[in-house]
Structure formats: structure tokens, C-alpha cells
Design a protein around this motif. Structure first.
Motif, PDB file in Angstrom:
ATOM      1  N   ARG A   1       0.857  -1.193   0.000  1.00 28.44           N
ATOM      2  CA  ARG A   1       0.000   0.000   0.000  1.00 28.44           C
ATOM      3  C   ARG A   1       0.892   1.242   0.000  1.00 28.44           C
ATOM      4  O   ARG A   1       1.824   1.329   0.808  1.00 28.44           O
ATOM      5  CB  ARG A   1      -0.900   0.005   1.237  1.00 28.44           C
ATOM      6  CG  ARG A   1      -1.922  -1.129   1.253  1.00 28.44           C
ATOM      7  CD  ARG A   1      -2.626  -1.244   2.570  1.00 28.44           C
ATOM      8  NE  ARG A   1      -1.689  -1.597   3.635  1.00 28.44           N
ATOM      9  CZ  ARG A   1      -2.112  -2.078   4.819  1.00 28.44           C
ATOM     10  NH1 ARG A   1      -3.410  -2.210   5.070  1.00 28.44           N
ATOM     11  NH2 ARG A   1      -1.239  -2.395   5.765  1.00 28.44           N
TER      12      ARG A   1
ATOM     13  N   PHE B   1     -11.831  -1.694   5.033  1.00 31.27           N
ATOM     14  CA  PHE B   1     -11.292  -1.364   3.711  1.00 31.27           C
ATOM     15  C   PHE B   1      -9.779  -1.170   3.786  1.00 31.27           C
ATOM     16  O   PHE B   1      -9.205  -0.328   3.109  1.00 31.27           O
ATOM     17  CB  PHE B   1     -11.983  -0.100   3.195  1.00 31.27           C
ATOM     18  CG  PHE B   1     -12.354   0.853   4.298  1.00 31.27           C
ATOM     19  CD1 PHE B   1     -13.614   0.782   4.898  1.00 31.27           C
ATOM     20  CD2 PHE B   1     -11.442   1.754   4.783  1.00 31.27           C
ATOM     21  CE1 PHE B   1     -13.935   1.630   5.955  1.00 31.27           C
ATOM     22  CE2 PHE B   1     -11.763   2.610   5.833  1.00 31.27           C
ATOM     23  CZ  PHE B   1     -13.014   2.553   6.414  1.00 31.27           C
ATOM     24  N   CYS B   2      -9.141  -1.994   4.624  1.00 32.06           N
ATOM     25  CA  CYS B   2      -7.714  -1.813   4.897  1.00 32.06           C
ATOM     26  C   CYS B   2      -6.840  -2.091   3.683  1.00 32.06           C
ATOM     27  O   CYS B   2      -5.727  -1.584   3.593  1.00 32.06           O
ATOM     28  CB  CYS B   2      -7.291  -2.706   6.062  1.00 32.06           C
ATOM     29  SG  CYS B   2      -8.270  -2.425   7.547  1.00 32.06           S
TER      30      CYS B   2
ATOM     31  N   CYS C   1      -5.822   1.051   2.114  1.00 35.73           N
ATOM     32  CA  CYS C   1      -5.571   2.160   3.048  1.00 35.73           C
ATOM     33  C   CYS C   1      -4.312   2.927   2.654  1.00 35.73           C
ATOM     34  O   CYS C   1      -3.257   2.335   2.444  1.00 35.73           O
ATOM     35  CB  CYS C   1      -5.413   1.626   4.467  1.00 35.73           C
ATOM     36  SG  CYS C   1      -5.087   2.941   5.653  1.00 35.73           S
TER      37      CYS C   1
ATOM     38  N   ARG D   1      -3.522   5.892   4.537  1.00 30.54           N
ATOM     39  CA  ARG D   1      -3.510   6.899   5.585  1.00 30.54           C
ATOM     40  C   ARG D   1      -2.473   6.644   6.670  1.00 30.54           C
ATOM     41  O   ARG D   1      -2.281   5.502   7.121  1.00 30.54           O
ATOM     42  CB  ARG D   1      -4.910   6.977   6.236  1.00 30.54           C
ATOM     43  CG  ARG D   1      -5.941   7.582   5.293  1.00 30.54           C
ATOM     44  CD  ARG D   1      -7.356   7.368   5.761  1.00 30.54           C
ATOM     45  NE  ARG D   1      -7.748   5.964   5.739  1.00 30.54           N
ATOM     46  CZ  ARG D   1      -8.083   5.292   4.645  1.00 30.54           C
ATOM     47  NH1 ARG D   1      -8.017   5.877   3.462  1.00 30.54           N
ATOM     48  NH2 ARG D   1      -8.462   4.026   4.699  1.00 30.54           N
TER      49      ARG D   1
ATOM     50  N   CYS E   1      -1.896   3.408  11.686  1.00 33.34           N
ATOM     51  CA  CYS E   1      -3.283   2.964  11.559  1.00 33.34           C
ATOM     52  C   CYS E   1      -4.121   3.585  12.678  1.00 33.34           C
ATOM     53  O   CYS E   1      -3.583   3.894  13.748  1.00 33.34           O
ATOM     54  CB  CYS E   1      -3.340   1.432  11.671  1.00 33.34           C
ATOM     55  SG  CYS E   1      -5.001   0.758  11.879  1.00 33.34           S
ATOM     56  N   LEU E   2      -5.416   3.737  12.392  1.00 33.07           N
ATOM     57  CA  LEU E   2      -6.342   4.275  13.399  1.00 33.07           C
ATOM     58  C   LEU E   2      -6.274   3.435  14.670  1.00 33.07           C
ATOM     59  O   LEU E   2      -6.394   3.947  15.779  1.00 33.07           O
ATOM     60  CB  LEU E   2      -7.750   4.215  12.801  1.00 33.07           C
ATOM     61  CG  LEU E   2      -8.937   4.829  13.491  1.00 33.07           C
ATOM     62  CD1 LEU E   2      -8.710   6.296  13.785  1.00 33.07           C
ATOM     63  CD2 LEU E   2     -10.205   4.645  12.653  1.00 33.07           C
ATOM     64  N   PHE E   3      -6.064   2.124  14.523  1.00 31.55           N
ATOM     65  CA  PHE E   3      -6.081   1.194  15.663  1.00 31.55           C
ATOM     66  C   PHE E   3      -4.690   0.747  16.073  1.00 31.55           C
ATOM     67  O   PHE E   3      -4.532  -0.216  16.821  1.00 31.55           O
ATOM     68  CB  PHE E   3      -6.955  -0.014  15.322  1.00 31.55           C
ATOM     69  CG  PHE E   3      -8.383   0.348  15.036  1.00 31.55           C
ATOM     70  CD1 PHE E   3      -8.874   0.373  13.742  1.00 31.55           C
ATOM     71  CD2 PHE E   3      -9.234   0.698  16.069  1.00 31.55           C
ATOM     72  CE1 PHE E   3     -10.186   0.729  13.478  1.00 31.55           C
ATOM     73  CE2 PHE E   3     -10.558   1.053  15.825  1.00 31.55           C
ATOM     74  CZ  PHE E   3     -11.033   1.084  14.519  1.00 31.55           C
TER      75      PHE E   3
ATOM     76  N   LYS F   1       3.450  -1.633   9.501  1.00 36.54           N
ATOM     77  CA  LYS F   1       1.990  -1.537   9.439  1.00 36.54           C
ATOM     78  C   LYS F   1       1.351  -2.902   9.235  1.00 36.54           C
ATOM     79  O   LYS F   1       1.754  -3.651   8.343  1.00 36.54           O
ATOM     80  CB  LYS F   1       1.569  -0.570   8.326  1.00 36.54           C
ATOM     81  CG  LYS F   1       0.072  -0.317   8.241  1.00 36.54           C
ATOM     82  CD  LYS F   1      -0.255   0.883   7.367  1.00 36.54           C
ATOM     83  CE  LYS F   1      -1.736   1.157   7.294  1.00 36.54           C
ATOM     84  NZ  LYS F   1      -2.083   2.488   6.715  1.00 36.54           N
TER      85      LYS F   1
ATOM     86  N   LEU G   1      -6.690  -3.442  10.447  1.00 36.34           N
ATOM     87  CA  LEU G   1      -7.185  -3.040  11.769  1.00 36.34           C
ATOM     88  C   LEU G   1      -6.081  -2.957  12.821  1.00 36.34           C
ATOM     89  O   LEU G   1      -6.288  -3.268  13.996  1.00 36.34           O
ATOM     90  CB  LEU G   1      -8.296  -3.996  12.233  1.00 36.34           C
ATOM     91  CG  LEU G   1      -9.514  -4.107  11.322  1.00 36.34           C
ATOM     92  CD1 LEU G   1     -10.447  -5.218  11.798  1.00 36.34           C
ATOM     93  CD2 LEU G   1     -10.264  -2.779  11.248  1.00 36.34           C
TER      94      LEU G   1
END
Ligand code: SF4
Length: 329
Positions: free
Chosen positions: A9, A249-250, A253, A255, A267-269, A297, A301
Motif C-alpha cells: 500500500r 477497507f484496509c 488504506c 492513511r 493505523c487508526l487502531f 503496518k 485493523l
């Protein structure tokens, strides 16, 4: 050199939290006993810009979104927006709109064109229960003010079963005559937000409910988009669903995140973070830290188990200790 992780990614989007405080206390975001950073722990304007410029110029970041807490609580937010706008990136800002009337003209003059506004209800009493502040009228008036001033508005609603799911249709109907993009967010687990899988009103349920009243068309989303977007034929605005819990929708991703105290999260998590700010303040080169963070990464999730009912206990036990308010939307 683009930042690519081990799952191929390429990362183009950076979310920068510029403050961890907020003038609302939303139940799904801020724990009751939240402690806030001291001023000297926060990135200064210069440090925000230095880190952002490195990501843009060296790693090809093309999208930056300022988040918080509530970014409008930073007195220098307009200056930060101006500095970032000069980097020719797609710039956005997430706000609860409480003090938007004070900043809207300055933000627009500084180059901001798009706002993500958090609004979970059109009911003042319900707003007070969710946000633990009696500020619905002010927030709604500011949303309309920003819209009338030509700002592109994405309205983010966190849907919680038995709390506000009965307002989904009203949010969709806002898009008939207004070029506003409504985004329904599945309720996600974060430290201190009393998440339960049974409180999640799912993507499928949302489409079922909306489809029982309106026909709608699926629109083409950007490949890295977090949202699945739809439009009721002939209506001006759109509605979308961010289905992190039931349909993550990883795989696409792109971001990365920087917290208000300069820690990088891939990651958000994420449960691991990389302290860029301390290294920057020592005058160290932070590029290796950034690249190592991306290389670590997880595929999905942040390495948490899927948010399935049977995995709830595991998810809650493995969550990062960092609450949503200090990660940023
Ligand atoms: S959960 Fe993490 S990896 Fe998945 S889309 Fe969100 S930020 Fe990206």
C-alpha cells in the motif's frame, strides 16, 4: 520516494492532530476521565509544518487533514492552514463546528475549501446527551454558515444503535436540496467509549433502511476512499457509509497519522507509535523512524482481530490505550 508498506500500500494521506483538547465531550470519543497534554508537549506551529513538509516533499503525501481533539481550539490554526495550503496538497479539517463562526473567513482566506463536520443528531436534547454540552443550535447554525460561505461540507454522523439510528433518513433527506455529503460512520471501538458489537448499526442495516424509502445509485469512489458513496437520483448531495466494523477497507488504506504530541501512527487502531517529535527536537533525522513505522503496518485493523461479535472480548482487551479524542478523525 513514496511510503509503501509490506502489503504494497502506498501512503498519500496524512492526518495531523494539532491538539488533544475538545470543547465537546462526545461519549463515543472522549472518556469521562480524560487527561490532556501540557502546552509544551504539543507540536508547535513550526514543528507541524516541518513534519508535514517532510512528508509532502520527500514521501509524496498529497492529502493532509487537520484533526484533534478540536483543531479550532488552537489559536494559530489559521496560520497552520495557510502554511499547509502553500504546500499544494488537498487540505481538509475535521471540526465539531462549535467555534467555526470565529474562524470561517480566516480559514477560507488561508486556502481551506473542505470541512469534515461531526454532527450525530438534529435533536438538541440528544445532542446534549451525546456531546455532554448544550451546543446544538450553535453547531447547526455554524454548519449552515460554512455551507453558505461556499465551504464543501462533509457531515460525519457516528451511528449508534438505539441512540441515533432513527435519524438516518433525516440526514439522507438533507442531501435533497443541499450539496452536502453525509457520511454515516459505524460505531468503532476505542479506549473508554463503552463500545459493544451489539451497539453497531451496520452498513447493511443502513442501506436496508434507506432503501426501504428511497432508491439510490452507487457512485465511483476514489480507490483509497474510506467511504462507500451513494446518491438518491436527482438530489444535490450524497450519502456514504464508513464500514470499518463490518466491511473494513484496509486493503487500499493510504492513511498515516501524527498525534498532537508528534507520535506517528500507521493505523487508526495502531498499538505501537513512533515518537517523531522528541527526535526532531534533538535535531535528529527522523526519516528512518518514519520508514520503519510504515514498514511495521499491519495488514488490517492495526493487527486487532476482526470486529465480529464472537471476538468482542479479544478486541476490547487488545485495544490501544489511546482514546479517539487523541487520535483524531
Ligand atoms: S483500520 Fe487502519 S489499516 Fe484499516 S483502513 Fe483504517 S487506518 Fe487503514
Amino acid at each position: 520516494m513514496p511510503l509503501q508498506d509490506l502489503h504494497s500500500r502506498t501512503h498519500r494521506s496524512l492526518r495531523i492532530s494539532v491538539v488533544d483538547k475538545c470543547d465537546l465531550r462526545c461519549t463515543y470519543c472522549m472518556p469521562e476521565d480524560q487527561h490532556f497534554l501540557k502546552r509544551e508537549e504539543l507540536m508547535t506551529r513550526e514543528e507541524v509544518v516541518t513534519i508535514a513538509r517532510l512528508f509532502v516533499e520527500r514521501y509524496g503525501i498529497t492529502k493532509i487533514r487537520l484533526t484533534g481533539g478540536e483543531p479550532l481550539l488552537r489559536p494559530d490554526v489559521v496560520e497552520i492552514v495557510r502554511d499547509l495550503a502553500a504546500m499544494r496538497v488537498k487540505l481538509g479539517l475535521t471540526t465539531n463546528a462549535v467555534s467555526l463562526h470565529k474562524y470561517i473567513d480566516g480559514l477560507a482566506a488561508a486556502g481551506l475549501r473542505s470541512l469534515n463536520v461531526s454532527l450525530d443528531t438534529f435533536d438538541a436534547d440528544r445532542f446534549k446527551r451525546i456531546a455532554r454540552r448544550d451546543l446544538y443550535e450553535q453547531v447547526w447554525n455554524n454548519v449552515r454558515l460554512a455551507h453558505d460561505r461556499g465551504m464543501h461540507i462533509k457531515l460525519n454522523m457516528v451511528v449508534m444503535r438505539g441512540v441515533n439510528d432513527d435519524e438516518i433518513l433525516r440526514f439522507v433527506e438533507l442531501t435533497e436540496h443541499n450539496g452536502i455529503d453525509v457520511r454515516f460512520i459505524e460505531f468503532m471501538p476505542f479506549a473508554g467509549n463503552h463500545w459493544g458489537r451489539d451497539k453497531v448499526y451496520t452498513y447493511a442495516e443502513m442501506l436496508g433502511l434507506i432503501g426501504s424509502v428511497h432508491s439510490f445509485d452507487r457512485l465511483n469512489d476514489d480507490i483509497n476512499s474510506t467511504a462507500k458513496t451513494y446518491r438518491v437520483p436527482g438530489w444535490r448531495g450524497t450519502f456514504a457509509v464508513i464500514s470499518t466494523v463490518t466491511e473494513p477497507f484496509c486493503g487500499s488504506c493510504d492513511r498515516l497519522r501524527i498525534t498532537a504530541e508528534g507520535k506517528m501512527r500507521n493505523c487508526l487502531f495502531a498499538r505501537e507509535e513512533t515518537d517523531l517529535l522528541s527526535a526532531l527536537r534533538r535535531g535528529d533525522d527522523i526519516t528512518e523512524l518514519i520508514e520503519a513505522n510504515v514498514a511495521a503496518k499491519h495488514a488490517m485493523l492495526g493487527g486487532l482481530p476482526p470486529f465480529k461479535p464472537e471476538k468482542q472480548e479479544e478486541v476490547l482487551n487488545d485495544l490501544s490505550e489511546r482514546p479517539m479524542v487523541s487520535i483524531g478523525g
